[in-house]
Enzyme design. Structure first.
Site, PDB file in Angstrom:
ATOM      1  N   PHE A   1       0.837  -1.218   0.000  1.00 24.67           N
ATOM      2  CA  PHE A   1       0.000   0.000   0.000  1.00 24.67           C
ATOM      3  C   PHE A   1       0.870   1.266   0.000  1.00 24.67           C
ATOM      4  CE2 PHE A   1      -1.977   2.933   3.298  1.00 24.67           C
ATOM      5  CZ  PHE A   1      -2.753   3.649   2.388  1.00 24.67           C
TER       6      PHE A   1
ATOM      7  N   ILE B   1      12.771 -11.272   1.020  1.00 23.02           N
ATOM      8  CA  ILE B   1      13.997 -10.878   1.738  1.00 23.02           C
ATOM      9  C   ILE B   1      14.394 -11.877   2.825  1.00 23.02           C
ATOM     10  CG2 ILE B   1      13.805  -8.407   1.220  1.00 23.02           C
ATOM     11  CD1 ILE B   1      12.991  -8.092   4.276  1.00 23.02           C
TER      12      ILE B   1
ATOM     13  N   TYR C   1      -1.461 -10.740  14.214  1.00 17.25           N
ATOM     14  CA  TYR C   1      -0.535 -10.617  15.350  1.00 17.25           C
ATOM     15  C   TYR C   1      -0.759 -11.694  16.423  1.00 17.25           C
ATOM     16  CZ  TYR C   1      -0.247  -5.797  13.448  1.00 17.25           C
ATOM     17  OH  TYR C   1      -0.132  -4.685  12.643  1.00 17.25           O
TER      18      TYR C   1
ATOM     19  N   THR D   1       6.026   1.775  13.518  1.00 19.62           N
ATOM     20  CA  THR D   1       4.571   1.942  13.672  1.00 19.62           C
ATOM     21  C   THR D   1       4.231   2.772  14.907  1.00 19.62           C
ATOM     22  OG1 THR D   1       2.490   0.784  14.113  1.00 19.62           O
ATOM     23  CG2 THR D   1       4.471  -0.291  14.912  1.00 19.62           C
TER      24      THR D   1
ATOM     25  N   GLU E   1       2.101   1.796  16.768  1.00 17.87           N
ATOM     26  CA  GLU E   1       1.766   0.774  17.777  1.00 17.87           C
ATOM     27  C   GLU E   1       2.857   0.571  18.799  1.00 17.87           C
ATOM     28  OE1 GLU E   1      -0.098  -3.024  17.260  1.00 17.87           O
ATOM     29  OE2 GLU E   1      -1.569  -2.094  15.945  1.00 17.87           O
TER      30      GLU E   1
ATOM     31  N   TYR F   1       3.641  -7.835  17.435  1.00 13.17           N
ATOM     32  CA  TYR F   1       4.055  -6.916  16.351  1.00 13.17           C
ATOM     33  C   TYR F   1       4.726  -5.670  16.927  1.00 13.17           C
ATOM     34  CZ  TYR F   1       2.882  -3.227  12.821  1.00 13.17           C
ATOM     35  OH  TYR F   1       2.888  -2.163  11.945  1.00 13.17           O
TER      36      TYR F   1
ATOM     37  N   ASN G   1      -1.986   5.251  11.306  1.00 12.66           N
ATOM     38  CA  ASN G   1      -3.140   4.890  10.471  1.00 12.66           C
ATOM     39  C   ASN G   1      -3.253   5.697   9.178  1.00 12.66           C
ATOM     40  OD1 ASN G   1      -3.742   3.996  13.399  1.00 12.66           O
ATOM     41  ND2 ASN G   1      -5.169   2.805  12.180  1.00 12.66           N
TER      42      ASN G   1
ATOM     43  N   LYS H   1     -18.918  -4.316  11.185  1.00  9.36           N
ATOM     44  CA  LYS H   1     -18.716  -4.977  12.481  1.00  9.36           C
ATOM     45  C   LYS H   1     -17.872  -4.113  13.401  1.00  9.36           C
ATOM     46  CE  LYS H   1     -19.237  -9.601  10.730  1.00  9.36           C
ATOM     47  NZ  LYS H   1     -18.566 -10.713  10.070  1.00  9.36           N
TER      48      LYS H   1
HETATM   49  N1  LIG Z   1      -0.427   1.699   6.593  1.00  3.12           N
HETATM   50  C1  LIG Z   1      -0.276   2.151   7.835  1.00  3.12           C
HETATM   51  O1  LIG Z   1      -1.074   2.941   8.316  1.00  3.12           O
HETATM   52  C2  LIG Z   1       0.875   1.716   8.687  1.00  3.12           C
HETATM   53  C3  LIG Z   1       0.804   2.020  10.050  1.00  3.12           C
HETATM   54  C4  LIG Z   1       1.858   1.659  10.870  1.00  3.12           C
HETATM   55  C5  LIG Z   1       2.981   1.042  10.330  1.00  3.12           C
HETATM   56  N2  LIG Z   1       3.040   0.770   9.014  1.00  3.12           N
HETATM   57  C6  LIG Z   1       4.257   0.112   8.514  1.00  3.12           C
HETATM   58  O2  LIG Z   1       4.558   0.558   7.189  1.00  3.12           O
HETATM   59  C7  LIG Z   1       5.049  -0.522   6.407  1.00  3.12           C
HETATM   60  C8  LIG Z   1       4.251  -0.675   5.122  1.00  3.12           C
HETATM   61  O3  LIG Z   1       2.887  -0.847   5.450  1.00  3.12           O
HETATM   62  P1  LIG Z   1       1.742  -1.030   4.353  1.00  3.12           P
HETATM   63  O4  LIG Z   1       0.520  -0.492   4.956  1.00  3.12           O
HETATM   64  O5  LIG Z   1       2.192  -0.527   3.047  1.00  3.12           O
HETATM   65  O6  LIG Z   1       1.630  -2.616   4.327  1.00  3.12           O
HETATM   66  P2  LIG Z   1       1.510  -3.638   3.101  1.00  3.12           P
HETATM   67  O7  LIG Z   1       1.233  -4.968   3.671  1.00  3.12           O
HETATM   68  O8  LIG Z   1       0.578  -3.098   2.086  1.00  3.12           O
HETATM   69  O9  LIG Z   1       2.980  -3.602   2.479  1.00  3.12           O
HETATM   70  C9  LIG Z   1       4.042  -4.405   2.918  1.00  3.12           C
HETATM   71  C10 LIG Z   1       4.713  -5.011   1.703  1.00  3.12           C
HETATM   72  O10 LIG Z   1       5.866  -5.744   2.128  1.00  3.12           O
HETATM   73  C11 LIG Z   1       5.952  -6.910   1.356  1.00  3.12           C
HETATM   74  N3  LIG Z   1       6.723  -7.916   2.079  1.00  3.12           N
HETATM   75  C12 LIG Z   1       6.407  -8.449   3.282  1.00  3.12           C
HETATM   76  N4  LIG Z   1       7.324  -9.383   3.612  1.00  3.12           N
HETATM   77  C13 LIG Z   1       8.205  -9.435   2.580  1.00  3.12           C
HETATM   78  C14 LIG Z   1       9.355 -10.216   2.347  1.00  3.12           C
HETATM   79  N5  LIG Z   1       9.769 -11.157   3.209  1.00  3.12           N
HETATM   80  N6  LIG Z   1      10.047 -10.015   1.211  1.00  3.12           N
HETATM   81  C15 LIG Z   1       9.619  -9.077   0.315  1.00  3.12           C
HETATM   82  N7  LIG Z   1       8.537  -8.318   0.478  1.00  3.12           N
HETATM   83  C16 LIG Z   1       7.824  -8.495   1.615  1.00  3.12           C
HETATM   84  C17 LIG Z   1       4.503  -7.345   1.152  1.00  3.12           C
HETATM   85  O11 LIG Z   1       4.369  -8.216   0.033  1.00  3.12           O
HETATM   86  C18 LIG Z   1       3.801  -6.010   0.951  1.00  3.12           C
HETATM   87  O12 LIG Z   1       3.707  -5.675  -0.412  1.00  3.12           O
HETATM   88  C19 LIG Z   1       5.043  -1.752   7.322  1.00  3.12           C
HETATM   89  O13 LIG Z   1       6.332  -1.903   7.869  1.00  3.12           O
HETATM   90  C20 LIG Z   1       4.059  -1.395   8.419  1.00  3.12           C
HETATM   91  O14 LIG Z   1       4.358  -2.048   9.631  1.00  3.12           O
HETATM   92  C21 LIG Z   1       1.998   1.073   8.181  1.00  3.12           C
HETATM   93  O1  LIG Z   2     -14.056  -4.735  10.939  1.00  4.94           O
HETATM   94  C1  LIG Z   2     -13.390  -4.142  11.823  1.00  4.94           C
HETATM   95  C2  LIG Z   2     -11.994  -4.000  11.786  1.00  4.94           C
HETATM   96  C3  LIG Z   2     -11.323  -3.303  12.793  1.00  4.94           C
HETATM   97  N1  LIG Z   2     -12.024  -2.781  13.827  1.00  4.94           N
HETATM   98  C4  LIG Z   2     -11.326  -1.993  14.884  1.00  4.94           C
HETATM   99  O2  LIG Z   2     -10.806  -0.837  14.263  1.00  4.94           O
HETATM  100  C5  LIG Z   2      -9.599  -0.382  14.921  1.00  4.94           C
HETATM  101  C6  LIG Z   2      -8.504  -0.183  13.896  1.00  4.94           C
HETATM  102  O3  LIG Z   2      -8.173  -1.408  13.308  1.00  4.94           O
HETATM  103  P1  LIG Z   2      -7.045  -1.598  12.175  1.00  4.94           P
HETATM  104  O4  LIG Z   2      -7.036  -0.503  11.214  1.00  4.94           O
HETATM  105  O5  LIG Z   2      -7.258  -2.939  11.591  1.00  4.94           O
HETATM  106  O6  LIG Z   2      -5.689  -1.622  12.968  1.00  4.94           O
HETATM  107  P2  LIG Z   2      -5.025  -0.859  14.195  1.00  4.94           P
HETATM  108  O7  LIG Z   2      -5.229   0.603  14.093  1.00  4.94           O
HETATM  109  O8  LIG Z   2      -5.513  -1.458  15.466  1.00  4.94           O
HETATM  110  O9  LIG Z   2      -3.512  -1.274  13.996  1.00  4.94           O
HETATM  111  C7  LIG Z   2      -2.769  -0.822  12.892  1.00  4.94           C
HETATM  112  O10 LIG Z   2      -2.234   0.453  13.226  1.00  4.94           O
HETATM  113  C8  LIG Z   2      -1.069   0.662  12.536  1.00  4.94           C
HETATM  114  C9  LIG Z   2      -0.543  -0.690  12.100  1.00  4.94           C
HETATM  115  O11 LIG Z   2       0.743  -0.809  12.664  1.00  4.94           O
HETATM  116  C10 LIG Z   2      -0.327  -0.897  10.635  1.00  4.94           C
HETATM  117  O12 LIG Z   2      -1.404  -0.461   9.913  1.00  4.94           O
HETATM  118  C11 LIG Z   2      -1.596  -1.684  12.548  1.00  4.94           C
HETATM  119  O13 LIG Z   2      -1.108  -2.425  13.608  1.00  4.94           O
HETATM  120  C12 LIG Z   2      -9.327  -1.417  15.997  1.00  4.94           C
HETATM  121  O14 LIG Z   2      -9.848  -0.935  17.202  1.00  4.94           O
HETATM  122  C13 LIG Z   2     -10.118  -2.646  15.550  1.00  4.94           C
HETATM  123  O15 LIG Z   2     -10.512  -3.426  16.663  1.00  4.94           O
HETATM  124  C14 LIG Z   2     -13.419  -2.902  13.870  1.00  4.94           C
HETATM  125  O16 LIG Z   2     -14.087  -2.432  14.810  1.00  4.94           O
HETATM  126  N2  LIG Z   2     -14.040  -3.586  12.871  1.00  4.94           N
END
Ligand SMILES: NC(=O)c1ccc[n+]([C@@H]2O[C@H](COP(=O)([O-])OP(=O)(O)OC[C@H]3O[C@@H](n4cnc5c(N)ncnc54)[C@H](O)[C@@H]3O)[C@@H](O)[C@H]2O)c1
Ligand SMILES: O=c1ccn([C@@H]2O[C@H](COP(=O)(O)OP(=O)(O)O[C@H]3OC[C@](O)(CO)[C@H]3O)[C@@H](O)[C@H]2O)c(=O)[nH]1
Length: 387
Positions: free
Chosen positions: A26, A75, A103, A137, A139, A183, A212, A249
């Protein structure tokens, strides 16, 4: 395009080569798009999937075709990784398992992905004197201090008890049997390792803590471009419910609070980090939008309203239903209660601020979801009814 681009201190920006691991996800897909359309930089895009960046890789007549290469590499076990890191000026590591449903149900894969698999990346950057931007993150903060106060305590209103600051807030996780925290704990340890590599071996690093980030191409719609039983993050879960005209939900009543930032705003922050190393190196940055705070229940209500508008459909009579976290995520789930990022550091170092309101970002994202998936869902459901 490259001509005349300057950094925040007025210095010309030189084109660089970036090894982007997790480029097919993403965030990676939006970052690649930005780098291709607005900068002269080259990207060595590493991932096991390329579906979300196919539009940037083909056809070969695209104006940036000579600036992006896709390397299908896991990787975990591929010796080509070090070579790619050596070829690049900067490595950005996005690769991770980062969907909460995994997780507590796949804690080993989660810990390996977020800690063990990231170790060689840090090591190769450190040994080869290469700069690293690592995605952690929000988190890592876990729960707020405020959530341990009595419900009626006036201190709960004091930002000191809930605003999350990179250099001051503690990291508060649940007990070990609450495997939800596998995680966050793995991410925290890799942050500490990177920080120590910086302190002891001079690694040039930046750590990003996304709060987020949401927008088009986030995760998957179960049964359409992902497994039917899969549970993506909340944006895709709620989108899926809206597209299928099912109630959304709400886990444990949807009382948890989140701040959501538009992916396109957040990508601006990452570009500033890439192009301003002197201001970004050695820093840990919160990247979020403190103005876009809602409970998950409010998010569901807003998404229902926005979706009705963009799809031209009336909302359901019963738009939401409560489910327990045990039923939805299984044993060992726990939650962050509230996540408001302090913006002082990113503001001071990079002058970055998010711009897009929650309503506006949901409007553009749900327009995309409707356009991309509504027909496919109609076809899939009519097949089930016919058989
Ligand atoms: N989207 C968010 O709001 C959010 C929030 C907190 C942290 N993050 C962090 O940002 C990063 C990217 O998140 P995202 O939302 O784009 O997630 P995502 O799952 O869309 O992207 C992660 C990508 O990494 C690739 N990947 C995973 N393991 C791999 C491996 N072993 N070898 C090669 N490729 C691999 C997956 O195929 C995927 O395309 C992550 O580290 C996530 O923890 C994202
Ligand atoms: O159908 C659903 C799905 C989720 N919930 C609740 O929504 C809150 C947010 O959930 P989600 O976006 O799945 O994830 P979190 O914010 O908890 O965690 C993420 O934050 C950053 C990241 O590191 C990567 O994106 C990830 O860990 C939560 O309260 C769920 O319980 C719902 O009600 N219904």
């Amino acid at each position: 395009m490259a001509n005349g681009r300057v950094d925040l201190d007025g210095n010309p920006i030189k084109p660089i080569t970036i090894c982007m691991i997790g480029a097919g996800g993403f965030i990676g897909s939006h970052l690649c798009e930005k780098l291709m359309s607005e900068t002269p930089h080259k990207v060595l895009a590493v991932d096991v999937y390329d579906d979300k960046i196919k539009h940037l890789l083909e056809p070969s007549s695209l104006p940036w075709a000579d600036r992006i290469q896709f390397h299908r590499i896991n990787i975990k076990n591929d010796s080509r990784l070090e070579g790619l890191i050596r070829m690049a000026d900067l490595t950005i590591n996005l690769a991770a398992i980062c969907t909460p449903a995994d997780y507590n149900t796949r804690p080993l894969d989660t810990i390996y992905s977020n800690f063990i698999d990231a170790l060689p990346v840090v090591k190769y950057c450190s040994e080869n004197g290469k700069r690293l931007i690592h995605f952690s993150t929000c988190e890592v903060y876990g729960k707020t201090i405020g959530c341990f106060l009595p419900k009626d305590s006036p201190l709960r209103q004091d930002p000191a008890y809930y605003v999350l600051k990179e250099d001051a807030s503690p990291c508060i996780f649940g007990s070990v049997e609450k495997q939800r925290w596998s995680y966050a704990c793995a991410k925290q340890l890799i942050e500490r390792l990177i920080y120590a590599e910086g302190a002891e071996n001079g690694l040039e690093f930046t750590i990003v803590r996304p709060f987020n980030w949401i927008g088009p191409r986030m995760d998957f719609i179960p049964g359409i471009d992902g497994p039917s039983e899969g549970v993506p993050r909340v944006l895709a879960c709620f989108s899926n419910n809206l597209l299928r005209r099912e109630p959304l939900k709400l886990v444990d009543g949807g009382q948890s609070q989140r701040t959501f930032v538009y992916i396109k705003d957040a990508i601006e922050a990452v570009l500033l980090m890439i192009e301003n190393p002197a201001r970004a190196n050695g820093q840990i940055f919160n990247v979020g939008n403190p103005n876009n705070e809602v409970t998950v229940r409010q998010l569901a209500e807003m998404m229902t309203e926005v979706y009705a508008k963009v799809a031209g459909e009336s909302p359901l009579d019963t738009p939401t239903v409560d489910v327990s976290s045990k039923e939805f995520y299984g044993e060992g789930y726990d939650d962050s209660d509230k996540r408001i990022p302090d913006m002082t550091i990113i503001n001071r170092q990079l002058g970055w601020n998010p711009k897009t309101s929650l309503w506006d970002l949901l409007e553009s994202t749900l327009t995309y979801q409707h356009r991309t998936y509504a027909e496919a869902i109609k076809k899939a459901t009519s097949k089930v009814v016919a058989s």
